[in-house]
Design an enzyme around this catalytic site. Structure first.
Site, PDB file in Angstrom:
ATOM      1  N   LYS A 177      -8.925  -7.402   1.029  1.00  0.00           N
ATOM      2  CA  LYS A 177      -9.004  -7.091  -0.448  1.00  0.00           C
ATOM      3  C   LYS A 177      -7.518  -6.784  -0.772  1.00  0.00           C
ATOM      4  O   LYS A 177      -7.128  -5.543  -0.330  1.00  0.00           O
ATOM      5  CB  LYS A 177     -10.021  -5.971  -0.675  1.00  0.00           C
ATOM      6  CG  LYS A 177     -10.131  -5.733  -2.003  1.00  0.00           C
ATOM      7  CD  LYS A 177     -10.504  -4.432  -2.722  1.00  0.00           C
ATOM      8  CE  LYS A 177      -9.365  -3.604  -2.960  1.00  0.00           C
ATOM      9  NZ  LYS A 177      -8.437  -4.106  -4.170  1.00  0.00           N
ATOM     10  N   GLU A 252      -3.113   3.513   7.663  1.00  0.00           N
ATOM     11  CA  GLU A 252      -1.699   3.550   7.381  1.00  0.00           C
ATOM     12  C   GLU A 252      -1.332   3.993   5.981  1.00  0.00           C
ATOM     13  O   GLU A 252      -1.524   3.580   4.987  1.00  0.00           O
ATOM     14  CB  GLU A 252      -0.851   2.092   7.332  1.00  0.00           C
ATOM     15  CG  GLU A 252       0.357   2.091   8.059  1.00  0.00           C
ATOM     16  CD  GLU A 252       1.330   2.388   7.042  1.00  0.00           C
ATOM     17  OE1 GLU A 252       1.656   3.438   6.581  1.00  0.00           O
ATOM     18  OE2 GLU A 252       1.673   1.320   6.365  1.00  0.00           O
ATOM     19  N   CYS A 286       6.292   3.340   2.025  1.00  0.00           N
ATOM     20  CA  CYS A 286       5.640   4.590   2.806  1.00  0.00           C
ATOM     21  C   CYS A 286       6.896   4.837   3.742  1.00  0.00           C
ATOM     22  O   CYS A 286       6.612   6.281   4.170  1.00  0.00           O
ATOM     23  CB  CYS A 286       4.264   4.121   3.437  1.00  0.00           C
ATOM     24  SG  CYS A 286       4.641   2.438   4.403  1.00  0.00           S
ATOM     25  N   GLU A 383       5.143  12.582  -1.971  1.00  0.00           N
ATOM     26  CA  GLU A 383       5.285  11.204  -1.901  1.00  0.00           C
ATOM     27  C   GLU A 383       5.759  10.718  -3.577  1.00  0.00           C
ATOM     28  O   GLU A 383       4.650  10.666  -3.965  1.00  0.00           O
ATOM     29  CB  GLU A 383       4.566  10.541  -1.270  1.00  0.00           C
ATOM     30  CG  GLU A 383       4.920   8.922  -1.013  1.00  0.00           C
ATOM     31  CD  GLU A 383       3.893   7.942  -0.388  1.00  0.00           C
ATOM     32  OE1 GLU A 383       2.700   8.243  -0.255  1.00  0.00           O
ATOM     33  OE2 GLU A 383       4.296   7.450   0.655  1.00  0.00           O
TER      34      GLU A 383
HETATM   35  P1  NAP Z   1      -4.215   3.137  -3.406  1.00  0.00           P
HETATM   36  O1  NAP Z   1      -5.270   3.674  -4.247  1.00  0.00           O
HETATM   37  O2  NAP Z   1      -4.596   3.939  -2.112  1.00  0.00           O
HETATM   38  O3  NAP Z   1      -4.392   1.664  -3.136  1.00  0.00           O
HETATM   39  C1  NAP Z   1      -4.522   0.985  -1.813  1.00  0.00           C
HETATM   40  C2  NAP Z   1      -5.411  -0.035  -1.730  1.00  0.00           C
HETATM   41  O4  NAP Z   1      -6.841   0.584  -1.931  1.00  0.00           O
HETATM   42  C3  NAP Z   1      -5.696  -0.826  -2.747  1.00  0.00           C
HETATM   43  O5  NAP Z   1      -5.985  -2.202  -2.431  1.00  0.00           O
HETATM   44  C4  NAP Z   1      -6.805  -0.289  -3.715  1.00  0.00           C
HETATM   45  O6  NAP Z   1      -7.296  -1.119  -4.394  1.00  0.00           O
HETATM   46  C5  NAP Z   1      -7.532   0.099  -2.659  1.00  0.00           C
HETATM   47  N1  NAP Z   1      -8.627   1.199  -3.167  1.00  0.00           N
HETATM   48  C6  NAP Z   1      -8.647   1.830  -4.189  1.00  0.00           C
HETATM   49  N2  NAP Z   1      -9.772   2.675  -4.246  1.00  0.00           N
HETATM   50  C7  NAP Z   1     -10.553   2.456  -3.243  1.00  0.00           C
HETATM   51  C8  NAP Z   1     -11.633   2.654  -2.542  1.00  0.00           C
HETATM   52  N3  NAP Z   1     -12.564   3.678  -3.514  1.00  0.00           N
HETATM   53  N4  NAP Z   1     -12.132   2.273  -1.515  1.00  0.00           N
HETATM   54  C9  NAP Z   1     -11.668   1.228  -0.847  1.00  0.00           C
HETATM   55  N5  NAP Z   1     -10.306   0.771  -1.404  1.00  0.00           N
HETATM   56  C10 NAP Z   1      -9.718   1.322  -2.265  1.00  0.00           C
HETATM   57  O7  NAP Z   1      -2.855   3.562  -3.875  1.00  0.00           O
HETATM   58  P2  NAP Z   1      -2.413   3.438  -5.171  1.00  0.00           P
HETATM   59  O8  NAP Z   1      -3.432   4.115  -6.248  1.00  0.00           O
HETATM   60  O9  NAP Z   1      -2.152   1.926  -5.493  1.00  0.00           O
HETATM   61  O10 NAP Z   1      -1.103   4.106  -5.262  1.00  0.00           O
HETATM   62  C11 NAP Z   1      -1.039   5.512  -5.391  1.00  0.00           C
HETATM   63  C12 NAP Z   1      -0.223   5.983  -4.267  1.00  0.00           C
HETATM   64  O11 NAP Z   1      -0.344   5.789  -3.060  1.00  0.00           O
HETATM   65  C13 NAP Z   1       1.111   5.781  -4.407  1.00  0.00           C
HETATM   66  O12 NAP Z   1       1.726   6.210  -5.587  1.00  0.00           O
HETATM   67  C14 NAP Z   1       1.880   6.128  -2.998  1.00  0.00           C
HETATM   68  O13 NAP Z   1       1.976   7.331  -3.027  1.00  0.00           O
HETATM   69  C15 NAP Z   1       0.656   5.771  -2.101  1.00  0.00           C
HETATM   70  N6  NAP Z   1       0.863   4.413  -1.670  1.00  0.00           N
HETATM   71  C16 NAP Z   1       0.995   4.397  -0.479  1.00  0.00           C
HETATM   72  C17 NAP Z   1       1.179   3.164   0.220  1.00  0.00           C
HETATM   73  C18 NAP Z   1       1.689   2.976   1.680  1.00  0.00           C
HETATM   74  O14 NAP Z   1       2.146   1.997   2.061  1.00  0.00           O
HETATM   75  N7  NAP Z   1       1.429   3.742   2.597  1.00  0.00           N
HETATM   76  C19 NAP Z   1       0.688   2.028  -0.569  1.00  0.00           C
HETATM   77  C20 NAP Z   1       0.518   2.041  -1.749  1.00  0.00           C
HETATM   78  C21 NAP Z   1       0.356   3.499  -2.222  1.00  0.00           C
HETATM   79  P3  NAP Z   1      -6.883  -1.113  -6.097  1.00  0.00           P
HETATM   80  O15 NAP Z   1      -5.268  -1.566  -6.269  1.00  0.00           O
HETATM   81  O16 NAP Z   1      -7.680  -2.001  -6.682  1.00  0.00           O
HETATM   82  O17 NAP Z   1      -6.955   0.149  -6.569  1.00  0.00           O
END
Ligand code: NAP
Ligand code: MG
Length: 480
Positions: A177, A252, A286, A383
């Site tokens: 996904k 991760e 990250c 972050e």
């Molecule tokens: P996120 O919500 O954690 O998204 C990461 C993945 O998880 C996306 O594919 C997202 O789908 C999915 N997801 C969201 N809600 C979920 C659920 N309830 N169950 C399973 N999967 C789910 O991250 P974000 O909202 O895009 O970003 C928020 C913050 O997270 C960023 O500002 C950053 O601080 C952090 N982040 C960290 C990393 C890393 O590499 N460690 C990567 C991205 C973000 P959708 O895109 O459809 O919501």
């Protein structure tokens, strides 16, 4: 509507994915804020269909496919990814704002990961165990069956490849996904799989919103493992849901990694290398070394070099060949970045470079350095995932280590010193899954990658990445 402007070849990838009843998702070009493509989201019902198809593929043929044959499929996928490299780079450029030169590198990283695991398959085996009974004891590694990979938007293509290549190599079927903002290159990965002749159901890509598809995927009884990369908040949620049926998870998650510069380092080299360590991918990394700790006596020199190197970075249109930093992925990420810097400004912290939005079109923000930070400052602890570095000074090695570890996270970090004793001492003392000395590189296809503390559980890449997608099974044959 798919914008063709600048796309090197026929760009209409997304429309091929239309399904009856599927809903259209408009993808935004972060460089302009305008719609650049439409794709078709999966429906919640597709989750069950996908899991059933994956189970069928696993039991039908994939489970019986010998490692050498799986390696052939992986190598074929690497070749197909290489052939699609330009499209992949453009796709991530359009829907994520990733500069083309970075996108090409990341497509190459994805192909390299498939090639690496194809090679590793030949040497990945079990053990013969000298047990305390007459007979013969040995272990084999068995795959889980159906695994789910949930991918974020910051490195859409390589992270999809890290999960998929390792999971397929270990013998699993994969449901991927992608993030809702950046599904395009994951669809190209599916195209590569099809062209490589991967049997139906072995790799499926389900684009769609995490809030909708996430829970059904994670809680589906047919799914045996979830490999997630993203925020700590969603990681925590996934871990809780997985607890119900003791589903395996690897997470991760976030980071707020330190960059520790000692006075006995090559300070000029550290200063010039450090902007890349935090601003690459526009800070949406990250591993970004966003907490800079510099020994007091060399702070001025370091800051001067850092600001000079930052001002040379080419920030702008990601579709231009020489651009190094593109926009942030979406409006909210821009607003988050702005709000942290505004808070620092209000508290009277000094902003030595950057500190504002670029233009009014798209989601661009200047690479920013905030100095004079206090330990409790939110931009020091949290972050940001934008191009913002914060800096504090220290007096002693002990203080540097204590401050480096003063974080809920432990993903990555750098330290700069020419003292071998100190390098080893501090490298061992910093709590993180990855660390680099006199360099800001710490992610390699061949080496394990992952975090400690709230940065996650499990490792990707390297041998450990392969092992993460299988479990040892012990078999004892009694003496006849
Ligand atoms: P996120 O919500 O954690 O998204 C990461 C993945 O998880 C996306 O594919 C997202 O789908 C999915 N997801 C969201 N809600 C979920 C659920 N309830 N169950 C399973 N999967 C789910 O991250 P974000 O909202 O895009 O970003 C928020 C913050 O997270 C960023 O500002 C950053 O601080 C952090 N982040 C960290 C990393 C890393 O590499 N460690 C990567 C991205 C973000 P959708 O895109 O459809 O919501
Ligand atoms: Mg989210």
């Amino acid at each position: 509507m798919i914008a063709a402007d600048g796309f090197p070849e026929e760009p209409a990838v997304a429309w091929k994915w239309k399904k009856d009843g599927a809903r259209v998702r408009k993808l935004t070009d972060p460089a302009t804020g305008e719609v650049c493509a439409e794709i078709f989201d999966s429906r919640v019902e597709d989750v069950d269909l996908a899991v059933k198809a994956a189970e069928k593929a696993f039991r039908g043929s994939w489970q019986k496919t010998i490692p050498a044959k799986r390696a052939e499929f992986l190598a074929a996928m690497a070749t197909k990814i290489d052939a699609l490299k330009e499209k992949i780079a453009w796709a991530d450029c359009w829907n994520m704002g990733k500069p083309l030169q970075s996108g090409r590198g990341e497509a190459g990283n994805g192909a390299g990961t498939f090639r690496y695991y194809a090679g590793l398959l030949g040497s990945a085996g079990g053990q013969v165990v000298p047990v305390a009974k007459e007979g013969f004891d040995f272990t084999i590694r068995v795959p889980f069956g159906v695994v789910v990979g949930i991918v974020p938007w910051n490195f859409p293509f390589p992270i999809a490849c890290w999960k998929t290549a390792a999971a397929l190599a270990a013998g699993n079927c994969v449901i991927l996904k992608p993030a809702q903002f950046t599904p395009w290159s994951a669809l190209l990965l599916a195209e590569a799989a099809r062209e490589a002749g991967l049997p139906e159901g072995v790799l499926q890509v389900l684009p769609g919103g995490g809030s909708e598809l996430g829970d059904p995927l994670v809680t589906h009884p047919g799914v045996r493992k979830v490999s997630f990369t993203g925020s700590t908040e969603i990681g925590r949620h996934i871990m809780k849901m997985a607890a119900n049926d003791i589903k395996r998870v690897s997470l991760e998650l976030g980071g707020k990694s330190p960059n520790v510069v000692f006075a006995d380092a090559d300070v000029d080299k550290a200063a010039v290398a450090s902007p890349g360590a935090v601003f690459d991918n526009t800070g949406q990394d990250c591993c970004a070394r966003s907490r800079i700790l510099v020994e007091e006596g060399v702070a001025e020199r370091f800051v001067k070099g850092f600001v000079g190197a930052t001002q040379k970075l080419k920030v702008g249109d990601p579709k231009k060949e020489d651009t190094e930093l593109g926009p942030l992925v979406h409006q909210k990420q821009l607003e988050t970045t702005e709000s942290y810097v505004e808070a620092a400004r209000k508290k009277g912290r000094k902003i030595l470079c950057g500190g504002k939005r670029i233009g009014s079109k798209g989601f661009f923000y200047e690479p920013t350095l905030i100095v004079g930070c206090e330990k409790g400052d939110s931009w020091w602890q949290e972050e940001i995932f934008g191009p913002v570095a914060s800096l504090r000074t220290f007096r002693t090695e002990e203080e540097a280590v204590q401050e480096a570890n003063d974080s809920i996270y432990g993903l990555s970090g750098s330290l700069w010193t020419l003292g071998l004793d100190r390098a080893l001492r501090v490298a061992l003392a910093i709590e993180s899954g990855n660390l680099s000395v006199n360099s800001h590189s710490s992610v390699f296809t061949q080496a394990p990658f992952g975090g400690v503390k709230q940065s996650g559980i499990g490792r990707e890449l390297g041998q450990a990445g392969l092992e993460g997608f299988s479990e040892p099974k012990n078999i004892f044959i009694g003496k006849p």
